[in-house]
Design a protein around this motif. Structure first.
Motif, short mmCIF file in Angstrom:
data_model
loop_
_atom_site.label_atom_id
_atom_site.label_comp_id
_atom_site.label_asym_id
_atom_site.label_seq_id
_atom_site.Cartn_x
_atom_site.Cartn_y
_atom_site.Cartn_z
N LEU A 26 0.82 -1.21 0.00
CA LEU A 26 0.00 0.00 0.00
C LEU A 26 0.85 1.26 0.00
N ALA A 27 2.07 1.18 0.51
CA ALA A 27 2.95 2.34 0.58
C ALA A 27 3.63 2.64 -0.76
N ARG A 28 3.54 1.74 -1.70
CA ARG A 28 4.17 1.97 -3.01
C ARG A 28 3.49 3.13 -3.72
N VAL A 31 -0.36 3.25 -5.56
CA VAL A 31 -1.30 2.23 -5.10
C VAL A 31 -2.49 2.87 -4.39
N LEU A 32 -2.25 3.76 -3.46
CA LEU A 32 -3.36 4.41 -2.75
C LEU A 32 -4.24 5.22 -3.72
N GLU A 33 -3.62 5.77 -4.74
CA GLU A 33 -4.38 6.56 -5.72
C GLU A 33 -5.42 5.71 -6.44
N LYS A 34 -5.19 4.42 -6.54
CA LYS A 34 -6.18 3.52 -7.15
C LYS A 34 -7.45 3.44 -6.30
N PHE A 35 -7.28 3.54 -4.97
CA PHE A 35 -8.41 3.44 -4.06
C PHE A 35 -9.08 4.79 -3.80
N PHE A 36 -8.32 5.87 -3.98
CA PHE A 36 -8.84 7.22 -3.74
C PHE A 36 -8.50 8.10 -4.95
N PRO A 37 -9.04 7.77 -6.13
CA PRO A 37 -8.62 8.49 -7.34
C PRO A 37 -9.03 9.97 -7.35
N ASP A 38 -10.07 10.33 -6.64
CA ASP A 38 -10.55 11.71 -6.68
C ASP A 38 -10.26 12.47 -5.39
N PRO A 40 -6.88 13.42 -3.54
CA PRO A 40 -5.44 13.44 -3.24
C PRO A 40 -5.14 13.84 -1.79
N GLU A 41 -6.05 14.59 -1.17
CA GLU A 41 -5.85 14.98 0.23
C GLU A 41 -5.91 13.74 1.14
N ALA A 42 -6.86 12.85 0.86
CA ALA A 42 -6.97 11.61 1.65
C ALA A 42 -5.71 10.76 1.47
N VAL A 43 -5.21 10.69 0.26
CA VAL A 43 -3.99 9.93 -0.02
C VAL A 43 -2.83 10.51 0.78
N ALA A 44 -2.71 11.83 0.80
CA ALA A 44 -1.63 12.49 1.54
C ALA A 44 -1.75 12.23 3.04
N GLN A 45 -2.96 12.25 3.57
CA GLN A 45 -3.16 12.01 4.99
C GLN A 45 -2.82 10.57 5.36
N ILE A 46 -3.22 9.64 4.52
CA ILE A 46 -2.92 8.23 4.78
C ILE A 46 -1.41 8.00 4.71
N ARG A 47 -0.78 8.56 3.68
CA ARG A 47 0.67 8.39 3.52
C ARG A 47 1.44 8.99 4.69
#
Length: 75
Positions: A26-28, A31-38, A40-47
């Motif tokens: 998931l850290a690659r 990969v997260l962008e596939k689950f949260f394509p719309d 990017p803020e959620a992706v940044a928070q998860i990362r």
């Protein structure tokens, strides 16, 4: 295991999601962008919550990890 009628804590899906290898995948990048394509803020928070996960698998990625560890053994 899943065919058993016994109470399973955690269930197999939750157990697998908690493994380091799944977390590593998931850290690659991308990969997260596939689950949260719309979102990017959620992706940044998860990362931001991820710790550094380094592979020791045989191959280029594992070799880089070993070299990094040898270069900074006190880390």
């Amino acid at each position: 295991m899943e065919r058993s009628l016994a109470v399973k804590c955690p269930d197999i899906g939750t157990h697998l999601a908690g493994t380091k290898k799944v977390q590593q995948e998931l850290a690659r990048p991308g990969v997260l962008e596939k689950f949260f394509p719309d979102d990017p803020e959620a992706v940044a928070q998860i990362r931001a919550a991820f710790a550094g996960l380094h592979s020791l698998d045989m191959g280029e990625e594992g070799d880089k990890t070993v070299a990094m560890a040898l270069a900074n053994p006190d880390r």
